[in-house]
Design a protein around this motif. Structure first.
Motif, mmCIF file in Angstrom:
data_model
loop_
_atom_site.group_PDB
_atom_site.id
_atom_site.type_symbol
_atom_site.label_atom_id
_atom_site.label_comp_id
_atom_site.label_asym_id
_atom_site.label_seq_id
_atom_site.Cartn_x
_atom_site.Cartn_y
_atom_site.Cartn_z
ATOM 1 N N THR A 93 47.007 53.292 45.628
ATOM 2 C CA THR A 93 47.088 53.817 47.002
ATOM 3 C C THR A 93 45.880 53.401 47.824
ATOM 4 O OG1 THR A 93 48.179 55.710 46.019
ATOM 5 C CG2 THR A 93 47.568 55.909 48.325
ATOM 6 N N ASP A 94 44.697 53.624 47.293
ATOM 7 C CA ASP A 94 43.476 53.294 48.023
ATOM 8 C C ASP A 94 42.674 52.270 47.246
ATOM 9 O OD1 ASP A 94 44.060 55.269 49.952
ATOM 10 O OD2 ASP A 94 43.179 56.811 48.664
ATOM 11 N N GLY A 95 42.139 51.289 47.963
ATOM 12 C CA GLY A 95 41.346 50.272 47.279
ATOM 13 C C GLY A 95 40.274 49.701 48.180
ATOM 14 N N ASN A 96 39.185 49.262 47.576
ATOM 15 C CA ASN A 96 38.104 48.609 48.319
ATOM 16 C C ASN A 96 38.291 47.099 48.270
ATOM 17 O OD1 ASN A 96 36.554 50.825 49.169
ATOM 18 N ND2 ASN A 96 35.591 51.006 47.140
ATOM 19 N N GLU B 226 36.474 43.838 48.808
ATOM 20 C CA GLU B 226 35.097 43.372 48.946
ATOM 21 C C GLU B 226 35.134 41.990 49.595
ATOM 22 O OE1 GLU B 226 32.690 45.348 48.083
ATOM 23 O OE2 GLU B 226 33.703 46.767 46.733
ATOM 24 N N VAL B 227 34.428 41.864 50.699
ATOM 25 C CA VAL B 227 34.415 40.580 51.395
ATOM 26 C C VAL B 227 33.027 39.971 51.261
ATOM 27 C CG1 VAL B 227 34.902 39.389 53.556
ATOM 28 C CG2 VAL B 227 36.026 41.565 53.071
ATOM 29 N N SER B 228 32.985 38.721 50.833
ATOM 30 C CA SER B 228 31.704 38.018 50.721
ATOM 31 C C SER B 228 31.929 36.586 51.174
ATOM 32 C CB SER B 228 31.208 38.051 49.273
ATOM 33 O OG SER B 228 32.059 37.233 48.472
ATOM 34 N N GLU B 229 30.910 35.760 51.079
ATOM 35 C CA GLU B 229 31.061 34.378 51.555
ATOM 36 C C GLU B 229 32.027 33.563 50.679
ATOM 37 O OE1 GLU B 229 27.150 32.711 51.580
ATOM 38 O OE2 GLU B 229 26.969 32.794 49.391
ATOM 39 N N THR B 230 32.385 34.083 49.489
ATOM 40 C CA THR B 230 33.340 33.346 48.658
ATOM 41 C C THR B 230 34.796 33.736 48.950
ATOM 42 O OG1 THR B 230 33.291 34.974 46.869
ATOM 43 C CG2 THR B 230 31.679 33.187 46.737
ATOM 44 N N GLY B 231 34.987 34.843 49.652
ATOM 45 C CA GLY B 231 36.348 35.241 49.981
ATOM 46 C C GLY B 231 36.534 36.744 49.919
ATOM 47 N N MET B 232 37.780 37.140 49.649
ATOM 48 C CA MET B 232 38.099 38.565 49.597
ATOM 49 C C MET B 232 38.574 38.928 48.191
ATOM 50 S SD MET B 232 40.248 38.795 53.177
ATOM 51 C CE MET B 232 40.339 40.576 53.253
ATOM 52 N N ASN C 148 27.978 40.839 53.236
ATOM 53 C CA ASN C 148 29.041 41.415 52.414
ATOM 54 C C ASN C 148 29.531 42.738 53.019
ATOM 55 O OD1 ASN C 148 28.367 39.297 50.819
ATOM 56 N ND2 ASN C 148 27.888 40.495 48.988
ATOM 57 N N VAL C 149 30.838 42.889 53.048
ATOM 58 C CA VAL C 149 31.418 44.112 53.602
ATOM 59 C C VAL C 149 32.396 44.702 52.584
ATOM 60 C CG1 VAL C 149 32.254 45.049 55.797
ATOM 61 C CG2 VAL C 149 31.949 42.576 55.578
ATOM 62 N N THR C 150 32.436 46.021 52.513
ATOM 63 C CA THR C 150 33.447 46.699 51.708
ATOM 64 C C THR C 150 34.437 47.353 52.662
ATOM 65 O OG1 THR C 150 31.866 47.131 49.947
ATOM 66 C CG2 THR C 150 33.834 48.506 49.981
ATOM 67 N N LEU C 151 35.694 46.954 52.534
ATOM 68 C CA LEU C 151 36.729 47.531 53.384
ATOM 69 C C LEU C 151 37.535 48.519 52.552
ATOM 70 C CD1 LEU C 151 38.051 44.166 54.927
ATOM 71 C CD2 LEU C 151 36.350 45.699 55.950
ATOM 72 N N ILE D 266 35.932 54.979 49.881
ATOM 73 C CA ILE D 266 36.644 55.159 48.615
ATOM 74 C C ILE D 266 35.658 55.065 47.461
ATOM 75 C CG2 ILE D 266 38.470 54.259 47.115
ATOM 76 C CD1 ILE D 266 39.698 53.020 49.689
ATOM 77 N N ASP D 267 35.674 56.108 46.642
ATOM 78 C CA ASP D 267 34.803 56.134 45.487
ATOM 79 C C ASP D 267 35.585 55.528 44.325
ATOM 80 O OD1 ASP D 267 32.596 56.666 44.046
ATOM 81 O OD2 ASP D 267 32.974 58.820 43.790
ATOM 82 N N ALA D 268 35.607 54.207 44.276
ATOM 83 C CA ALA D 268 36.461 53.546 43.283
ATOM 84 C C ALA D 268 35.670 53.217 42.026
ATOM 85 C CB ALA D 268 37.056 52.285 43.875
#
Lengths: 14, 263
Positions: free
Chosen positions: B24-27, B29-35, B65-68, B121-123
């Motif tokens: 249902t919920d997921g992080n 992770e976006v970085s310079e290598t992709g998603m 880096n971003v966590t969505l 989200i505390d994944a």
């Protein structure tokens, strides 16, 4: 009967 | 900030459709290598690992880096608003509370803009060992979907056994039992329907059909699926994303499922 295992038994927490 | 454009919104739509019922919920992770996204189902029996390399994007910019944190069923609802041939652009500020999603039609005459609220989200994440598998079966993803569906008629646990001759799916339940064997095919008219088996020694494991059924929702992504097994470890069911057939795609969607064992 069969028992469902969980992933924690195989993969480690980082 | 993060900004990325995929030429085919339909690819992202298929990816999210394939995982939204399992997780249902997921992080993301976006970085310079992709998603990347790694998430487990609520009972921690299965795990989804999504990798989208920058190669598959028409445009990709990630300064930091971003966590969505994303609610996947809600993301899927927005992605359903895209047209078949639309492109999709995703945008997020470094500490933004929303993910901007923009669809553009091929001729750019229609532009749709949406915003999805991001979540904290505390994944729990797990380290997946980088291992070689004893057995790798490549087959048609539609065929695998059909077999899982057919097995589900008879029971809730499926044994998958593999020898050099073929791969055998077996099930037994209250109304009886059944099995389907696919032989390794050397020459077939349709390459997509070939069954190829690479293996060191025969292996047989038991899995919950409910989860295998969730995984086959990824079938629209790729005509081929790779099933990897080794004794007493989780199975891997992997689909290429944005690639063709067996060739390495620019991305992958892999599902891990812990086996059932005799008590």
């Amino acid at each position: 009967s069969m028992k469902q295992t969980t992933l924690a038994s195989f993969f480690k927490k980082p | 900030m993060f900004e990325a454009t995929l030429q085919k919104a339909s690819t992202l739509k298929k990816v999210i459709e394939a995982i939204k019922d399992l997780v249902t919920d997921g992080n993301i992770e976006v970085s310079e290598t992709g998603m990347n996204l790694q998430a487990m189902d609520s009972s921690h029996v299965s795990l989804v690992s999504l990798v989208l390399h920058t190669d598959m994007f028409e445009h990709f910019r990630c300064d930091r880096n971003v966590t969505l944190g994303i609610n996947l069923p809600n993301f899927a609802k927005i992605l359903k608003c895209s047209g078949n041939d639309d492109s999709v652009t995703l945008k997020a500020q470094d500490d933004g509370e929303n993910l901007a999603i923009v669809f553009e039609s091929e001729g750019q005459e229609r532009v749709s803009e949406f915003e999805l609220k991001l979540m904290d989200i505390d994944a729990e994440s797990l380290g997946i060992p980088d291992q070689d598998y004893n057995t790798n079966v490549k087959m048609s993803s539609a065929e695998f979907q059909r077999i899982v569906r057919d097995m589900t008629v008879l029971g809730d646990t499926c044994s998958i056994g593999c020898t050099k001759e073929g791969v055998k799916f077996s099930v037994s339940g209250d109304l009886g039992q059944g099995n389907i064997t696919l032989r390794q095919t050397n020459s077939v008219d349709k390459e997509e329907e070939a069954v190829t088996i690479e293996m060191d020694e025969p292996v047989e494991l038991n899995f919950a059909l409910r989860y295998l059924g969730f995984f086959t929702k990824a079938s629209p992504l790729c005509p081929r699926v790779t099933i990897s097994m080794s004794p007493d470890v989780p199975i891997v069911v992997a689909y290429n994303v944005g690639g063709e057939k067996d060739t390495e795609g620019a991305g992958s969607l892999s599902f891990y499922l812990a086996p059932k064992i005799d008590e």
